[in-house]
Design a protein around this motif. Structure first.
Motif, PDB file in Angstrom:
ATOM      1  N   ARG A  87      -9.207   1.654   6.431  1.00  0.00           N
ATOM      2  CA  ARG A  87      -8.492   0.442   6.850  1.00  0.00           C
ATOM      3  C   ARG A  87      -8.303  -0.540   5.692  1.00  0.00           C
ATOM      4  O   ARG A  87      -7.215  -1.090   5.504  1.00  0.00           O
ATOM      5  CB  ARG A  87      -9.234  -0.235   8.008  1.00  0.00           C
ATOM      6  CG  ARG A  87      -8.606  -1.500   8.528  1.00  0.00           C
ATOM      7  CD  ARG A  87      -7.207  -1.394   9.065  1.00  0.00           C
ATOM      8  NE  ARG A  87      -6.948  -0.167   9.782  1.00  0.00           N
ATOM      9  CZ  ARG A  87      -5.737   0.276  10.120  1.00  0.00           C
ATOM     10  NH1 ARG A  87      -4.678  -0.421   9.818  1.00  0.00           N
ATOM     11  NH2 ARG A  87      -5.579   1.390  10.759  1.00  0.00           N
ATOM     12  N   GLU A  88      -9.352  -0.802   4.899  1.00  0.00           N
ATOM     13  CA  GLU A  88      -9.220  -1.748   3.787  1.00  0.00           C
ATOM     14  C   GLU A  88      -8.228  -1.241   2.752  1.00  0.00           C
ATOM     15  O   GLU A  88      -7.459  -2.026   2.192  1.00  0.00           O
ATOM     16  CB  GLU A  88     -10.580  -2.042   3.155  1.00  0.00           C
ATOM     17  CG  GLU A  88     -11.441  -2.912   4.035  1.00  0.00           C
ATOM     18  CD  GLU A  88     -12.790  -3.242   3.424  1.00  0.00           C
ATOM     19  OE1 GLU A  88     -13.073  -2.851   2.275  1.00  0.00           O
ATOM     20  OE2 GLU A  88     -13.578  -3.920   4.115  1.00  0.00           O
ATOM     21  N   GLU A  89      -8.206   0.061   2.514  1.00  0.00           N
ATOM     22  CA  GLU A  89      -7.242   0.635   1.566  1.00  0.00           C
ATOM     23  C   GLU A  89      -5.816   0.479   2.100  1.00  0.00           C
ATOM     24  O   GLU A  89      -4.893   0.143   1.358  1.00  0.00           O
ATOM     25  CB  GLU A  89      -7.552   2.111   1.293  1.00  0.00           C
ATOM     26  CG  GLU A  89      -6.587   2.766   0.326  1.00  0.00           C
ATOM     27  CD  GLU A  89      -6.478   2.061  -1.019  1.00  0.00           C
ATOM     28  OE1 GLU A  89      -5.370   2.056  -1.585  1.00  0.00           O
ATOM     29  OE2 GLU A  89      -7.484   1.492  -1.499  1.00  0.00           O
ATOM     30  N   ILE A  90      -5.638   0.697   3.395  1.00  0.00           N
ATOM     31  CA  ILE A  90      -4.315   0.507   4.016  1.00  0.00           C
ATOM     32  C   ILE A  90      -3.877  -0.947   3.858  1.00  0.00           C
ATOM     33  O   ILE A  90      -2.734  -1.225   3.482  1.00  0.00           O
ATOM     34  CB  ILE A  90      -4.345   0.917   5.508  1.00  0.00           C
ATOM     35  CG1 ILE A  90      -4.495   2.434   5.631  1.00  0.00           C
ATOM     36  CG2 ILE A  90      -3.101   0.426   6.240  1.00  0.00           C
ATOM     37  CD1 ILE A  90      -4.812   2.913   7.032  1.00  0.00           C
ATOM     38  N   LEU A  91      -4.775  -1.883   4.116  1.00  0.00           N
ATOM     39  CA  LEU A  91      -4.448  -3.305   3.992  1.00  0.00           C
ATOM     40  C   LEU A  91      -4.110  -3.667   2.546  1.00  0.00           C
ATOM     41  O   LEU A  91      -3.195  -4.453   2.291  1.00  0.00           O
ATOM     42  CB  LEU A  91      -5.595  -4.168   4.523  1.00  0.00           C
ATOM     43  CG  LEU A  91      -5.820  -4.088   6.036  1.00  0.00           C
ATOM     44  CD1 LEU A  91      -7.134  -4.744   6.421  1.00  0.00           C
ATOM     45  CD2 LEU A  91      -4.653  -4.701   6.803  1.00  0.00           C
ATOM     46  N   ARG A  92      -4.823  -3.094   1.587  1.00  0.00           N
ATOM     47  CA  ARG A  92      -4.520  -3.347   0.163  1.00  0.00           C
ATOM     48  C   ARG A  92      -3.113  -2.838  -0.186  1.00  0.00           C
ATOM     49  O   ARG A  92      -2.354  -3.502  -0.895  1.00  0.00           O
ATOM     50  CB  ARG A  92      -5.554  -2.673  -0.738  1.00  0.00           C
ATOM     51  CG  ARG A  92      -6.725  -3.558  -1.082  1.00  0.00           C
ATOM     52  CD  ARG A  92      -7.566  -2.983  -2.204  1.00  0.00           C
ATOM     53  NE  ARG A  92      -8.524  -1.991  -1.763  1.00  0.00           N
ATOM     54  CZ  ARG A  92      -9.653  -2.263  -1.118  1.00  0.00           C
ATOM     55  NH1 ARG A  92      -9.952  -3.500  -0.823  1.00  0.00           N
ATOM     56  NH2 ARG A  92     -10.464  -1.300  -0.750  1.00  0.00           N
ATOM     57  N   ARG A  93      -2.769  -1.656   0.318  1.00  0.00           N
ATOM     58  CA  ARG A  93      -1.424  -1.111   0.054  1.00  0.00           C
ATOM     59  C   ARG A  93      -0.343  -1.991   0.699  1.00  0.00           C
ATOM     60  O   ARG A  93       0.709  -2.239   0.099  1.00  0.00           O
ATOM     61  CB  ARG A  93      -1.311   0.322   0.569  1.00  0.00           C
ATOM     62  CG  ARG A  93      -1.927   1.341  -0.356  1.00  0.00           C
ATOM     63  CD  ARG A  93      -1.462   2.761  -0.049  1.00  0.00           C
ATOM     64  NE  ARG A  93      -1.384   3.113   1.347  1.00  0.00           N
ATOM     65  CZ  ARG A  93      -2.351   3.733   2.036  1.00  0.00           C
ATOM     66  NH1 ARG A  93      -3.471   4.087   1.446  1.00  0.00           N
ATOM     67  NH2 ARG A  93      -2.190   4.025   3.303  1.00  0.00           N
ATOM     68  N   VAL A  94      -0.611  -2.431   1.913  1.00  0.00           N
ATOM     69  CA  VAL A  94       0.347  -3.282   2.635  1.00  0.00           C
ATOM     70  C   VAL A  94       0.616  -4.553   1.843  1.00  0.00           C
ATOM     71  O   VAL A  94       1.762  -4.953   1.646  1.00  0.00           O
ATOM     72  CB  VAL A  94      -0.193  -3.626   4.042  1.00  0.00           C
ATOM     73  CG1 VAL A  94       0.530  -4.801   4.641  1.00  0.00           C
ATOM     74  CG2 VAL A  94      -0.131  -2.408   4.945  1.00  0.00           C
ATOM     75  N   VAL A  95      -0.448  -5.196   1.385  1.00  0.00           N
ATOM     76  CA  VAL A  95      -0.303  -6.450   0.652  1.00  0.00           C
ATOM     77  C   VAL A  95       0.315  -6.207  -0.721  1.00  0.00           C
ATOM     78  O   VAL A  95       1.083  -7.019  -1.219  1.00  0.00           O
ATOM     79  CB  VAL A  95      -1.674  -7.164   0.520  1.00  0.00           C
ATOM     80  CG1 VAL A  95      -1.604  -8.340  -0.435  1.00  0.00           C
ATOM     81  CG2 VAL A  95      -2.155  -7.629   1.894  1.00  0.00           C
ATOM     82  N   GLY A  96       0.045  -5.058  -1.323  1.00  0.00           N
ATOM     83  CA  GLY A  96       0.520  -4.771  -2.669  1.00  0.00           C
ATOM     84  C   GLY A  96       1.963  -4.313  -2.775  1.00  0.00           C
ATOM     85  O   GLY A  96       2.535  -4.315  -3.858  1.00  0.00           O
ATOM     86  N   ARG A  97       2.568  -3.931  -1.673  1.00  0.00           N
ATOM     87  CA  ARG A  97       3.940  -3.415  -1.746  1.00  0.00           C
ATOM     88  C   ARG A  97       4.952  -4.545  -1.565  1.00  0.00           C
ATOM     89  O   ARG A  97       4.665  -5.569  -0.953  1.00  0.00           O
ATOM     90  CB  ARG A  97       4.157  -2.321  -0.706  1.00  0.00           C
ATOM     91  CG  ARG A  97       4.406  -2.839   0.694  1.00  0.00           C
ATOM     92  CD  ARG A  97       4.821  -1.757   1.669  1.00  0.00           C
ATOM     93  NE  ARG A  97       3.879  -0.681   1.743  1.00  0.00           N
ATOM     94  CZ  ARG A  97       3.308  -0.244   2.845  1.00  0.00           C
ATOM     95  NH1 ARG A  97       3.606  -0.805   3.993  1.00  0.00           N
ATOM     96  NH2 ARG A  97       2.460   0.746   2.831  1.00  0.00           N
ATOM     97  N   THR A  98       6.133  -4.315  -2.085  1.00  0.00           N
ATOM     98  CA  THR A  98       7.240  -5.254  -1.896  1.00  0.00           C
ATOM     99  C   THR A  98       8.003  -4.827  -0.653  1.00  0.00           C
ATOM    100  O   THR A  98       8.329  -3.650  -0.490  1.00  0.00           O
ATOM    101  CB  THR A  98       8.180  -5.241  -3.121  1.00  0.00           C
ATOM    102  OG1 THR A  98       7.445  -5.696  -4.258  1.00  0.00           O
ATOM    103  CG2 THR A  98       9.376  -6.146  -2.910  1.00  0.00           C
TER     104      THR A  98
END
Length: 178
Positions: A87-98
């Motif tokens: 879940r934390e990795e998914i959230l990091r990807r979500v925040v990191g993408r444009t």
């Protein structure tokens, strides 16, 4: 008499210059207000998915009247979760993408955690996250927005307590164990 005429002419010129400057400033302010009214207004929030829901969600929403393009988020500290390890990795990807584009009224929701688990985590998880939102609108880059999302407003609400469905599942689990 010539001095008096010169004084009146000078005063009239001064009034004309002041009026022109004030008019220009009013026009400039009017243009800025009009531009801001036509800009996208993208916000990020962490809140329950629905009233009385246990699910805390990260949402990104365009409340403005025009399409937001190239939406970029930054959240500090990085989002945390007690859910599965991914879940934390998914959230990091979500925040990191444009996000390429968000039409007016578009809301994107990502599951983050269960309220009663998040607030009971040991060691405690962050209660304040700082969000920074950058985007482009019809006139180019929109003014950067930075604000705090304070989760400390949620513990006294229904999100902090276990739902009836969750309690029934726990009872069923205990009964199966015998």
């Amino acid at each position: 008499m010539d001095r008096l005429s010169l004084a009146f002419a000078s005063a009239a010129l001064l009034v004309s210059i002041v009026t022109t400057v004030v008019g220009y400033k009013q026009l400039s302010l009017s243009r800025r207000v009009r531009r801001e009214q036509l800009e996208p207004y993208v916000i990020v929030d962490i809140s329950p998915r629905a009233p009385e829901s246990q699910m805390l969600c990260l949402s990104v929403e365009n409340l403005g009247p025009t399409v937001a393009r190239n939406v970029r988020l930054q959240i500090e500290p990085p989002l945390r979760s007690t859910l599965d390890s991914q879940r934390e990795e998914i959230l990091r990807r979500v925040v990191g993408r444009t996000i390429p584009s968000m039409p007016p009224g578009r809301k994107i929701i990502y599951n983050m955690d269960l309220g009663h688990k998040y607030f009971a985590a040991d060691p405690p998880l962050p209660l304040v996250y700082r969000a920074t939102v950058n985007a482009d609108g019809p006139f180019g880059a929109v003014e950067t927005m930075t604000y705090d999302m304070d989760l400390d407003v949620w513990p006294e609400t229904a999100i902090h307590s276990e739902t009836v469905v969750g309690q029934l599942k726990e009872i069923a689990k205990k009964l199966r164990k015998g």
